[in-house]
Design a protein around this motif. Structure first.
Motif, PDB file in Angstrom:
ATOM      1  N   ILE A  49       0.787 -19.778  19.195  1.00 49.61           N
ATOM      2  CA  ILE A  49       0.316 -21.359  19.300  1.00 49.61           C
ATOM      3  C   ILE A  49       1.381 -22.086  20.326  1.00 49.61           C
ATOM      4  O   ILE A  49       2.551 -22.042  20.077  1.00 49.61           O
ATOM      5  CB  ILE A  49       0.554 -22.046  18.074  1.00 49.61           C
ATOM      6  N   ASP A  50       0.853 -22.777  21.230  1.00 46.14           N
ATOM      7  CA  ASP A  50       1.784 -23.732  21.935  1.00 46.14           C
ATOM      8  C   ASP A  50       2.289 -25.065  21.313  1.00 46.14           C
ATOM      9  O   ASP A  50       1.672 -25.550  20.412  1.00 46.14           O
ATOM     10  CB  ASP A  50       1.007 -24.193  23.061  1.00 46.14           C
ATOM     11  N   ASP A  51       3.548 -25.140  21.409  1.00 43.17           N
ATOM     12  CA  ASP A  51       4.064 -26.478  20.969  1.00 43.17           C
ATOM     13  C   ASP A  51       3.760 -27.784  21.538  1.00 43.17           C
ATOM     14  O   ASP A  51       3.396 -27.859  22.688  1.00 43.17           O
ATOM     15  CB  ASP A  51       5.577 -26.393  21.378  1.00 43.17           C
ATOM     16  N   PRO A  52       3.089 -28.715  20.846  1.00 43.27           N
ATOM     17  CA  PRO A  52       2.223 -30.087  21.178  1.00 43.27           C
ATOM     18  C   PRO A  52       3.502 -30.897  22.026  1.00 43.27           C
ATOM     19  O   PRO A  52       2.813 -31.614  22.959  1.00 43.27           O
ATOM     20  CB  PRO A  52       1.992 -30.599  20.194  1.00 43.27           C
ATOM     21  N   ASP A  53       4.731 -30.550  21.891  1.00 48.50           N
ATOM     22  CA  ASP A  53       5.787 -31.460  22.818  1.00 48.50           C
ATOM     23  C   ASP A  53       6.228 -30.595  23.893  1.00 48.50           C
ATOM     24  O   ASP A  53       6.968 -31.232  24.671  1.00 48.50           O
ATOM     25  CB  ASP A  53       6.796 -31.568  21.841  1.00 48.50           C
ATOM     26  N   GLY A  54       5.468 -29.466  24.164  1.00 45.99           N
ATOM     27  CA  GLY A  54       5.673 -28.995  25.576  1.00 45.99           C
ATOM     28  C   GLY A  54       7.060 -27.974  25.349  1.00 45.99           C
ATOM     29  O   GLY A  54       7.630 -27.754  26.435  1.00 45.99           O
ATOM     30  N   LYS A  55       7.509 -27.762  24.215  1.00 48.49           N
ATOM     31  CA  LYS A  55       8.608 -26.846  24.135  1.00 48.49           C
ATOM     32  C   LYS A  55       8.537 -25.566  23.770  1.00 48.49           C
ATOM     33  O   LYS A  55       8.897 -24.813  22.999  1.00 48.49           O
ATOM     34  CB  LYS A  55       9.354 -27.624  22.926  1.00 48.49           C
ATOM     35  N   GLY A  56       7.286 -25.124  24.587  1.00 51.62           N
ATOM     36  CA  GLY A  56       7.362 -23.477  24.408  1.00 51.62           C
ATOM     37  C   GLY A  56       6.171 -23.299  23.260  1.00 51.62           C
ATOM     38  O   GLY A  56       5.364 -23.790  23.394  1.00 51.62           O
ATOM     39  N   LEU A  57       6.637 -22.351  22.668  1.00 51.15           N
ATOM     40  CA  LEU A  57       5.759 -21.739  21.398  1.00 51.15           C
ATOM     41  C   LEU A  57       6.195 -22.177  20.355  1.00 51.15           C
ATOM     42  O   LEU A  57       7.433 -22.230  19.957  1.00 51.15           O
ATOM     43  CB  LEU A  57       5.533 -20.215  21.635  1.00 51.15           C
ATOM     44  N   VAL A  58       5.182 -22.658  19.400  1.00 57.75           N
ATOM     45  CA  VAL A  58       5.484 -22.714  17.990  1.00 57.75           C
ATOM     46  C   VAL A  58       5.650 -21.597  16.992  1.00 57.75           C
ATOM     47  O   VAL A  58       6.488 -21.275  16.210  1.00 57.75           O
ATOM     48  CB  VAL A  58       4.349 -23.461  17.273  1.00 57.75           C
ATOM     49  N   THR A  59       4.813 -20.463  17.692  1.00 62.04           N
ATOM     50  CA  THR A  59       4.785 -19.158  16.592  1.00 62.04           C
ATOM     51  C   THR A  59       4.133 -18.177  17.524  1.00 62.04           C
ATOM     52  O   THR A  59       3.162 -18.184  18.777  1.00 62.04           O
ATOM     53  CB  THR A  59       3.980 -19.290  15.540  1.00 62.04           C
ATOM     54  N   SER A  60       4.535 -16.726  17.447  1.00 63.69           N
ATOM     55  CA  SER A  60       3.868 -15.803  18.075  1.00 63.69           C
ATOM     56  C   SER A  60       3.659 -14.480  17.412  1.00 63.69           C
ATOM     57  O   SER A  60       4.324 -14.291  16.201  1.00 63.69           O
ATOM     58  CB  SER A  60       4.904 -15.285  19.115  1.00 63.69           C
ATOM     59  N   CYS A  61       2.908 -13.685  17.870  1.00 60.90           N
ATOM     60  CA  CYS A  61       3.006 -11.995  17.251  1.00 60.90           C
ATOM     61  C   CYS A  61       2.275 -11.413  18.289  1.00 60.90           C
ATOM     62  O   CYS A  61       1.473 -11.754  19.033  1.00 60.90           O
ATOM     63  CB  CYS A  61       2.216 -11.978  15.835  1.00 60.90           C
ATOM     64  N   VAL A  62       2.373  -9.965  18.267  1.00 56.77           N
ATOM     65  CA  VAL A  62       2.030  -9.176  19.229  1.00 56.77           C
ATOM     66  C   VAL A  62       1.107  -7.703  18.389  1.00 56.77           C
ATOM     67  O   VAL A  62       1.719  -7.551  17.292  1.00 56.77           O
ATOM     68  CB  VAL A  62       2.778  -8.479  19.974  1.00 56.77           C
ATOM     69  N   VAL A  63      -0.036  -7.483  18.632  1.00 55.60           N
ATOM     70  CA  VAL A  63      -0.743  -6.444  18.089  1.00 55.60           C
ATOM     71  C   VAL A  63      -0.870  -5.349  19.117  1.00 55.60           C
ATOM     72  O   VAL A  63      -1.235  -5.348  20.293  1.00 55.60           O
ATOM     73  CB  VAL A  63      -1.987  -6.759  17.454  1.00 55.60           C
ATOM     74  N   THR A  64      -0.349  -4.079  18.662  1.00 53.47           N
ATOM     75  CA  THR A  64      -0.437  -2.995  19.562  1.00 53.47           C
ATOM     76  C   THR A  64      -1.491  -2.069  18.957  1.00 53.47           C
ATOM     77  O   THR A  64      -1.355  -1.586  17.636  1.00 53.47           O
ATOM     78  CB  THR A  64       0.762  -2.106  19.740  1.00 53.47           C
ATOM     79  N   HIS A  65      -2.611  -1.770  19.611  1.00 52.89           N
ATOM     80  CA  HIS A  65      -3.731  -0.975  19.114  1.00 52.89           C
ATOM     81  C   HIS A  65      -3.629   0.519  19.225  1.00 52.89           C
ATOM     82  O   HIS A  65      -3.267   0.868  20.463  1.00 52.89           O
ATOM     83  CB  HIS A  65      -5.109  -1.558  19.772  1.00 52.89           C
ATOM     84  N   TYR A  66      -3.950   1.282  18.246  1.00 57.04           N
ATOM     85  CA  TYR A  66      -4.052   2.731  18.593  1.00 57.04           C
ATOM     86  C   TYR A  66      -5.424   3.084  18.209  1.00 57.04           C
ATOM     87  O   TYR A  66      -5.940   3.779  17.075  1.00 57.04           O
ATOM     88  CB  TYR A  66      -3.177   3.579  17.640  1.00 57.04           C
ATOM     89  N   GLY A  67      -6.593   2.728  19.063  1.00 61.15           N
ATOM     90  CA  GLY A  67      -7.862   3.067  18.706  1.00 61.15           C
ATOM     91  C   GLY A  67      -8.293   2.076  17.604  1.00 61.15           C
ATOM     92  O   GLY A  67      -7.827   1.047  17.615  1.00 61.15           O
ATOM     93  N   THR A  68      -9.343   2.627  16.952  1.00 57.29           N
ATOM     94  CA  THR A  68      -9.810   1.733  15.824  1.00 57.29           C
ATOM     95  C   THR A  68      -9.233   2.212  14.501  1.00 57.29           C
ATOM     96  O   THR A  68      -9.730   1.569  13.516  1.00 57.29           O
ATOM     97  CB  THR A  68     -11.248   1.919  15.908  1.00 57.29           C
ATOM     98  N   ASP A  69      -8.411   3.208  14.391  1.00 51.18           N
ATOM     99  CA  ASP A  69      -7.717   3.855  13.353  1.00 51.18           C
ATOM    100  C   ASP A  69      -6.457   3.138  12.874  1.00 51.18           C
ATOM    101  O   ASP A  69      -5.788   3.193  11.752  1.00 51.18           O
ATOM    102  CB  ASP A  69      -7.713   5.230  13.450  1.00 51.18           C
ATOM    103  N   LEU A  70      -5.726   2.310  13.704  1.00 50.97           N
ATOM    104  CA  LEU A  70      -4.451   1.781  13.295  1.00 50.97           C
ATOM    105  C   LEU A  70      -4.047   0.842  14.175  1.00 50.97           C
ATOM    106  O   LEU A  70      -4.231   0.873  15.653  1.00 50.97           O
ATOM    107  CB  LEU A  70      -3.387   2.868  13.254  1.00 50.97           C
ATOM    108  N   ALA A  71      -3.446  -0.436  14.000  1.00 52.79           N
ATOM    109  CA  ALA A  71      -2.699  -1.208  14.882  1.00 52.79           C
ATOM    110  C   ALA A  71      -1.451  -1.842  14.290  1.00 52.79           C
ATOM    111  O   ALA A  71      -1.601  -1.650  13.082  1.00 52.79           O
ATOM    112  CB  ALA A  71      -3.815  -2.409  14.962  1.00 52.79           C
ATOM    113  N   ALA A  72      -0.551  -1.789  15.012  1.00 54.80           N
ATOM    114  CA  ALA A  72       0.704  -2.474  14.446  1.00 54.80           C
ATOM    115  C   ALA A  72       0.988  -3.768  14.898  1.00 54.80           C
ATOM    116  O   ALA A  72       0.816  -4.162  15.879  1.00 54.80           O
ATOM    117  CB  ALA A  72       1.914  -1.546  15.217  1.00 54.80           C
ATOM    118  N   ILE A  73       1.327  -4.399  13.979  1.00 58.82           N
ATOM    119  CA  ILE A  73       1.868  -6.009  14.350  1.00 58.82           C
ATOM    120  C   ILE A  73       3.475  -6.206  14.248  1.00 58.82           C
ATOM    121  O   ILE A  73       4.108  -5.418  13.527  1.00 58.82           O
ATOM    122  CB  ILE A  73       1.373  -6.993  12.889  1.00 58.82           C
TER     123      ILE A  73
END
Length: 284
Positions: A49-73
């Protein structure tokens, strides 16, 4: 009138957001970890989510997928100025909706664990982070290792799939360019383990570490230590007590514990007895 946090759009992050993600890490007192962010944003799916004040990001996360059987957050972060306002929970609920029925896993810090439990994750294990200058003591592990070559990659992927329990080709094939060192152990022409050391700020992080037994894991870590003058850091499954005791005898010190958590599956697939350390830990 400024849009409330609950109304700000969640968007996909790309490699172009690397600096903003590193800034967010730094804002929360984490290392900037640009190198790791670069891997995760290209091999996985980032949300933010972008910071409304233009100060970078409010929050983040990344999901790494391993097919449809598992994803890592991982890399679940909220800017300090926006913390404790429910924005992290909102992002996680969005990601869970996006993932549908895909089983999920993550490494949780003590700070983040209550939120994940509230969202339905359960703790299935623990990993201990250790860090320090490796100073060899005691008998040298009697397992031979060597630098991996391009010809080893297919065998590494086969071994990793067998031990991890899922196909991680899209991650393993990035190791030669991501890591500063990439080594294998073999016996009688058969690959019995592999490990990498990749740069992260002032350390080299050991991971992944896949090995037939503890002696092979020791040999791989020793060989990686021989190839760097930086401190080593790694995250080892606490069930591998013998290896943890040994690395502490070699100068690495305990830093923290993270809970290994899952949702939609009672445990991680694969063979934990040969899985000593992950590729990356992106705890939140």
């Amino acid at each position: 009138m400024q849009t409330p946090l609950s109304g700000l759009p969640i968007r996909r992050l790309t490699k172009d957001d690397l600096a903003a993600c590193a800034d967010l890490s730094e804002d929360r007192g984490w290392p900037r970890e640009e190198h790791k962010w670069g891997l995760l944003l290209t091999a996985g799916t980032g949300y933010g989510i972008d910071d409304p004040d233009g100060k970078g990001l409010v929050t983040s996360c990344v999901v790494t997928h391993y097919g449809t059987d598992l994803a890592a957050i991982g890399m679940v972060l909220v800017a300090e100025r926006h913390s404790r306002q429910g924005v992290g929970r909102r992002l996680m609920k969005h990601v869970l909706h996006e993932m549908g029925s895909t089983p999920l896993t993550l490494h949780a810090t003590p700070y983040g664990q209550p939120l994940y439990e509230e969202l339905g994750f359960t703790s299935t294990g623990r990993a201990e982070m250790v860090r320090g200058r490796f100073t060899a003591s005691g008998p040298r592990p009697q397992v031979s290792t060597r630098p991996a070559t391009a010809e080893d990659l297919a065998a590494v992927v086969r071994l990793d799939t067998e031990v991890f329990g899922l196909d991680r080709t899209h991650m393993i094939t990035r190791l030669p360019s991501f890591a500063d060192q990439f080594r294998v152990a073999e016996q009688d022409g058969v690959l019995t383990g592999y490990a990498a050391a990749w740069p992260n700020m002032d350390t080299h992080v050991v991971g992944p570490l896949i090995a037939r037994d503890t002696e092979t894991a020791k040999a791989l870590i020793s060989s990686l230590a021989d190839g760097t003058d930086r401190p080593l850091r790694t995250d080892i499954d606490v069930r591998h007590k013998e290896l943890l005791d040994w690395v502490k005898e070699q100068g690495l010190e305990p830093i923290a514990f993270n809970a290994v958590m899952t949702l939609g599956t009672p445990d991680l697939p694969g063979d934990w007895t040969r899985r000593f350390a992950p590729l990356t830990v992106a705890a939140g």
